[in-house]
Design an enzyme around this catalytic site. Structure first.
Site, mmCIF file in Angstrom:
data_model
loop_
_atom_site.group_PDB
_atom_site.id
_atom_site.type_symbol
_atom_site.label_atom_id
_atom_site.label_comp_id
_atom_site.label_asym_id
_atom_site.label_seq_id
_atom_site.Cartn_x
_atom_site.Cartn_y
_atom_site.Cartn_z
ATOM 1 N N ASP A 151 49.058 40.368 37.003
ATOM 2 C CA ASP A 151 48.437 40.328 35.675
ATOM 3 C C ASP A 151 47.178 41.195 35.625
ATOM 4 O O ASP A 151 46.612 41.576 36.656
ATOM 5 C CB ASP A 151 48.110 38.875 35.304
ATOM 6 C CG ASP A 151 48.211 38.617 33.813
ATOM 7 O OD1 ASP A 151 48.181 39.588 33.017
ATOM 8 O OD2 ASP A 151 48.327 37.444 33.421
ATOM 9 N N ASP A 186 52.549 38.403 25.463
ATOM 10 C CA ASP A 186 52.174 37.024 25.772
ATOM 11 C C ASP A 186 52.728 36.024 24.765
ATOM 12 O O ASP A 186 52.633 34.814 24.985
ATOM 13 C CB ASP A 186 50.650 36.884 25.822
ATOM 14 C CG ASP A 186 50.092 37.113 27.217
ATOM 15 O OD1 ASP A 186 50.888 37.202 28.165
ATOM 16 O OD2 ASP A 186 48.854 37.210 27.356
#
Length: 684
Positions: free
Chosen positions: A427, A485
């Site tokens: 990430d 997301d």
């Protein structure tokens, strides 16, 4: 010499005759068989007239356009050097002398018809040279008048925007230290009205994961160009005597079959070098199921539910390392939290393996929390200004610092060596917002390459607070990208539609989320969520322990259908139908031999008319006959009709030409829903 490159209906003509700076004379439709005489005649014929109040010879747009050529548009190479060094334009030994720099250009046309161009610069002087730009400038015909690129924001990536520029430059610049959620992604210039199925288009993409610039320019001098490259900050890159710089590849695609034609070239090319070498496992990610609440006892029911529905990879997301109970602490302290995991991660991994699943783990290696042991011990390792605002309560580590690089690699290497981790979710949750994006990006590539070399069996997913770093610089180093997301299927439909223009669906992670979306609060039907997550690298991000037995049965049927059809989903041609009503979408994947196809008929909002447009199924063989039926998993699609079309209940057998040109009467669904259709050739 005049170079003539041809592949898959595309041709490129480059005038590189001795004594001249190379120039692209044609990039587009194949011009057929041209011998040396024909090519020389073509090259001589393109010399334009000399207009009034202009340079006294025909303007020649080279691959390295500059003032010396009479070009007052955006240049390719920009640098600063002591007085006395000026652009000469002389050509020697295959390189153009740009003052103190030697510039050579690499050009490739792949078998799929994808163009790749980059510059290689060397400082041949005895002085330091500040490099400001080494961009690619490609000519396109004046008929490429309409422009498409993309913008967006967190959880709403890849939003298309179309304009018809006049004279001047339409420029898109990214200073995020990553492409960002507003990444222009592809810049597409085409004939007015081009769509997914029709129109002539030229598209460019910058294969670089740091700061970038892309532009479209219509010059009053006449030429129209697409350009782009790495965006270098003032003073960021200095070439000392003898130093070299290689620019990122600029990837270009021409198509006379609209935007789908762009994908038709990019997807096979990407698949030719892809690191993916096995079916994409159905995964479950724990983030929206448990967030930071980690324990073996708490996760055991989720592991059992995942195994029941057929999950093949179980990924433990953020919250497993020491002190990480929220997003304000501990990044950089990559040690297993003994409070949550007193026996380390091995007992959890054993449970996951006992359920027949691989184990994956979340990291954010490029970041550090101010509240962390690492930041307290090594504040000098922080790249971002510690006086500036944090972003998601974190700063950026300076990966170009060898000590930082070694520490991060060491922690990743130790954990991957200690535990049976098959997958890393990598990430990157903030913009860099600091000088040094070039060095940071180059170090990131070295770090991922080092991890992969040390642990070749581990797959890596590129996540950047969702879709903030999806590009052809990161893709060769990863096996999956987190597309966004948001798991809201309504947002996901368009995000996935446009993300797949560049990236094949097997890379694009899409998850089945909770009925109420975490990012938007919108509630969606199970049928819509399942249909949306079906296309791509499918997964689940939902606390399945809260699902009913009936819902688990439906998810099991969906997972089974995914596994049975992923070979098609991840190897076929992606197709998208143009529609007059923007509330309706049709997209699908058709097998390379066109024997089968999977399609989604989607209703995003209330249609313009009581009867929406017909559902056309593009990409099928017009000469073959197909049996079309609904692919159901047991989740009912909410409808508003008083009766259904017969194909929905009974299926239908029709020629591919009819299905592609005329289509089927639409199912009258409630808005924000979808139905899946499967077409199988009756001779298959």
């Amino acid at each position: 010499m005049i170079q003539y490159l041809r592949a898959s209906g595309v041709s490129l003509v480059i005038d590189a005759r001795p004594g001249t700076t190379p120039a692209v004379l044609h990039w587009g439709r194949d011009l057929g068989d041209l011998d040396e005489t024909a090519l020389a005649a073509f090259a001589d014929s393109v010399a334009a007239s000399v207009p009034p109040s202009a340079i006294d010879e025909p303007l020649r747009l080279t691959l390295l356009p500059s003032f010396a050529d009479g070009w007052s548009g955006r240049p390719a190479i920009e640098y600063s050097a002591p007085t006395g060094w000026a652009r000469t334009g002389d050509v020697a030994e295959g390189a153009v002398e740009f003052g103190p720099l030697d510039a050579a250009t690499d050009i490739e046309l792949t078998p799929e018809g994808v163009l790749r161009v980059r510059h290689r610069l060397q400082n041949r002087s005895d002085v330091s040279v500040g490099l400001h730009a080494a961009s690619i400038v490609l000519p396109v015909p004046s008929r490429a008048r309409e422009l498409l690129d993309f913008s967006g924001l967190w959880a709403h990536e890849r939003r298309p925007q179309r304009i018809t520029p006049g004279h001047g430059v339409w420029s898109r610049e990214s200073r995020h230290g990553r492409p960002g959620h507003d990444d222009p992604y592809l810049v597409v210039a085409g004939t007015p009205g081009f769509g997914f199925e029709s129109g002539e288009v030229w598209a460019t993409h910058i294969a670089w994961s740091g700061d970038r610039v892309q532009w479209f320019e219509r010059s009053s001098l006449g030429p129209t160009t697409l350009g782009g490259g790495e965006l270098l900050a003032p003073g960021e890159l200095t070439l000392e005597p003898g130093d070299e710089y290689t620019s990122p590849w600029v990837v270009g695609v021409w198509s006379d079959a609209g935007l789908d034609g762009v994908s038709d070239r990019l997807h096979p090319w990407i698949r030719s070098w892809s690191t993916i070498d096995r079916p994409r496992p159905l995964m479950l990610n724990t983030w929206e199921a448990v967030y930071f609440e980690h324990s073996l006892e708490g996760l055991q029911p989720l592991i059992d539910a995942a195994a029941r529905v057929g999950v093949e990879r179980f990924v433990l997301d953020d919250g497993w390392f020491v002190g990480r109970n929220n997003d304000r602490t501990s990044l950089g302290d990559w040690f297993v939290d003994e409070t949550k995991w007193p026996g380390g991660l091995s007992p959890l991994i054993e449970k996951v393996h006992a359920g027949g699943m691989e184990f994956g783990l979340w990291f954010e290696p490029e970041m550090v929390s101010p509240e962390s042991e690492l930041a307290r011990t090594h504040p000098d390792w922080i790249l971002s200004d510690v006086r500036a605002s944090t972003w998601r309560h974190q700063h950026v580590l300076d990966l170009a610092n060898p000590d930082v690089f070694d520490y991060i690699f060491g922690r990743l290497d130790a954990l991957l060596g200690e535990y049976a981790i098959a997958y890393v979710k990598w990430d990157h949750n903030r913009d860099v917002l600091a000088p040094g994006a070039h060095a940071q990006t180059a170090a990131l590539y070295r770090l991922i390459d080092a991890v992969r070399a040390a642990h070749p069996g581990v797959e890596i997913e590129s996540c950047a607070s969702g879709g903030g770093r999806i590009d052809l610089g990161i893709l060769p180093r990863t096996d999956r990208v987190w597309t966004s997301d948001t798991n809201d299927p309504l947002e996901r439909q368009l995000i996935q539609r446009y993300s797949s223009l560049l990236v094949p669906p097997e890379y694009l992670g899409g998850h089945l989320g909770d009925a109420r979306a975490h990012t938007t609060g919108r509630t969606s039907s199970l049928a819509f969520r399942l249909a949306t997550a079906f296309f791509g690298s499918a997964g689940i991000e939902w606390d399945l322990t809260e699902a009913t037995d009936a819902e688990l049965d439906v998810i099991t049927a969906w997972a089974t259908a995914y596994r049975e059809r992923r070979a098609l989903l991840h190897s076929g041609r992606v197709v998208r139908a143009d529609a007059a009503d923007e509330a309706t979408l049709v997209h699908g994947v058709v097998a390379p031999d066109r024997s089968t196809g999977l399609f989604a008929s989607v209703l995003l909002a209330a249609p313009e008319a009581a009867l929406p447009p017909a559902v056309r199924l593009p990409g099928l063989d017009p000469e073959r006959t197909y049996r079309v039926s609904v692919l159901e998993f047991g989740a009912e699609t909410p409808r508003i009709d008083n009766s259904q079309p017969t194909w929905f209940t009974e299926g239908v057998t029709l020629r591919g030409s009819v299905l592609g040109e005329v289509g089927l009467p639409p199912l009258l669904m409630a808005p924000e829903n979808a139905v899946l259709l499967e077409a199988v050739a009756i001779d298959a």
